[in-house]
Design an enzyme around this catalytic site. Structure first.
Site, PDB file in Angstrom:
ATOM      1  N   HIS A  28      -8.300  -9.100  11.727  1.00 29.32           N
ATOM      2  CA  HIS A  28      -6.927  -8.716  12.051  1.00 29.32           C
ATOM      3  C   HIS A  28      -6.132  -8.425  10.790  1.00 29.32           C
ATOM      4  O   HIS A  28      -6.567  -8.713   9.693  1.00 29.32           O
ATOM      5  CB  HIS A  28      -6.224  -9.810  12.868  1.00 29.32           C
ATOM      6  CG  HIS A  28      -5.975 -11.070  12.103  1.00 29.32           C
ATOM      7  ND1 HIS A  28      -6.839 -12.135  12.144  1.00 29.32           N
ATOM      8  CD2 HIS A  28      -4.967 -11.445  11.266  1.00 29.32           C
ATOM      9  CE1 HIS A  28      -6.374 -13.107  11.379  1.00 29.32           C
ATOM     10  NE2 HIS A  28      -5.246 -12.713  10.818  1.00 29.32           N
ATOM     11  N   GLU A  75      -1.705  -9.701  14.098  1.00 24.65           N
ATOM     12  CA  GLU A  75      -1.100 -11.031  14.114  1.00 24.65           C
ATOM     13  C   GLU A  75       0.335 -10.888  13.601  1.00 24.65           C
ATOM     14  O   GLU A  75       0.562 -10.384  12.506  1.00 24.65           O
ATOM     15  CB  GLU A  75      -1.890 -11.962  13.201  1.00 24.65           C
ATOM     16  CG  GLU A  75      -1.304 -13.349  13.070  1.00 24.65           C
ATOM     17  CD  GLU A  75      -2.106 -14.194  12.081  1.00 24.65           C
ATOM     18  OE1 GLU A  75      -1.479 -14.973  11.359  1.00 24.65           O
ATOM     19  OE2 GLU A  75      -3.342 -14.077  12.044  1.00 24.65           O
ATOM     20  N   HIS A  93       0.578   1.121   5.881  1.00 27.51           N
ATOM     21  CA  HIS A  93       0.654   1.248   7.333  1.00 27.51           C
ATOM     22  C   HIS A  93      -0.626   0.774   8.006  1.00 27.51           C
ATOM     23  O   HIS A  93      -1.645   0.576   7.359  1.00 27.51           O
ATOM     24  CB  HIS A  93       0.913   2.707   7.725  1.00 27.51           C
ATOM     25  CG  HIS A  93      -0.222   3.632   7.390  1.00 27.51           C
ATOM     26  ND1 HIS A  93      -0.371   4.207   6.152  1.00 27.51           N
ATOM     27  CD2 HIS A  93      -1.281   4.056   8.121  1.00 27.51           C
ATOM     28  CE1 HIS A  93      -1.458   4.957   6.141  1.00 27.51           C
ATOM     29  NE2 HIS A  93      -2.036   4.878   7.332  1.00 27.51           N
ATOM     30  N   GLU A 143       0.970   4.563  11.825  1.00 26.59           N
ATOM     31  CA  GLU A 143       0.531   5.952  11.905  1.00 26.59           C
ATOM     32  C   GLU A 143      -0.039   6.192  13.292  1.00 26.59           C
ATOM     33  O   GLU A 143      -0.871   5.430  13.768  1.00 26.59           O
ATOM     34  CB  GLU A 143      -0.536   6.229  10.855  1.00 26.59           C
ATOM     35  CG  GLU A 143      -1.072   7.644  10.872  1.00 26.59           C
ATOM     36  CD  GLU A 143      -2.132   7.887   9.808  1.00 26.59           C
ATOM     37  OE1 GLU A 143      -2.564   9.054   9.679  1.00 26.59           O
ATOM     38  OE2 GLU A 143      -2.552   6.928   9.122  1.00 26.59           O
TER      39      GLU A 143
END
Length: 147
Positions: A28, A75, A93, A143
């Site tokens: 993550h 998260e 990003h 994005e």
């Protein structure tokens, strides 16, 4: 989803492999947020679902978000008493593939979410996918990639 629920991956973690042996598995990325409900609402509009909330003692709450049918990959960490962060210049990003970029942007516009600038093809290409960026309530860039 409210309350605490233990995060349990849907499948076995599979390490990515380079020539040789497996190295790691991407689990993550984490954003520090200033307000839980505002951020959960924003990411829900992008198609994420709240999977679990996990208190970290008296200091923080982690909110795990995932796309339907996938393990959570986002998260969101809320540190009690902190309502904003300096984002810095190093991080840029996360990226999401979307079906129908124009339709996605129309849907997001109806929710008050607009791209930084109109979709474009990177590098001046005339074919292939287009991209654009939106910002979450804390200023992080997302994005959107699609046709």
């Amino acid at each position: 989803m409210r309350g605490s629920r233990q995060f349990k991956p849907q499948g076995a973690f599979r390490p990515c492999s380079l020539p040789g042996e497996p190295v790691a598995t991407f689990l993550h990325t984490c954003y520090r947020i200033g307000e839980i409900d505002r951020s959960v609402a924003f990411y829900s509009k992008l198609g994420f679902e709240e999977v679990a909330r996990m208190p970290i003692g008296d200091e923080a709450i982690n909110v795990f978000m995932g796309l339907p049918g996938e393990d959570p990959r986002l998260e969101l960490t809320y540190n009690h008493g902190v309502d904003s962060y300096e984002l810095g210049t190093g991080y840029n990003h996360i990226a999401l593939a979307v079906d129908g970029l124009d339709a996605t942007l129309e849907r997001l516009a109806a929710e008050g979410i607009y791209p930084e600038k109109p979709p474009y093809r990177p590098g001046g290409r005339i074919e292939g996918h287009r991209i654009c960026f939106v910002r979450d309530p804390d200023g992080y860039r997302i994005e959107l990639i699609g046709e």
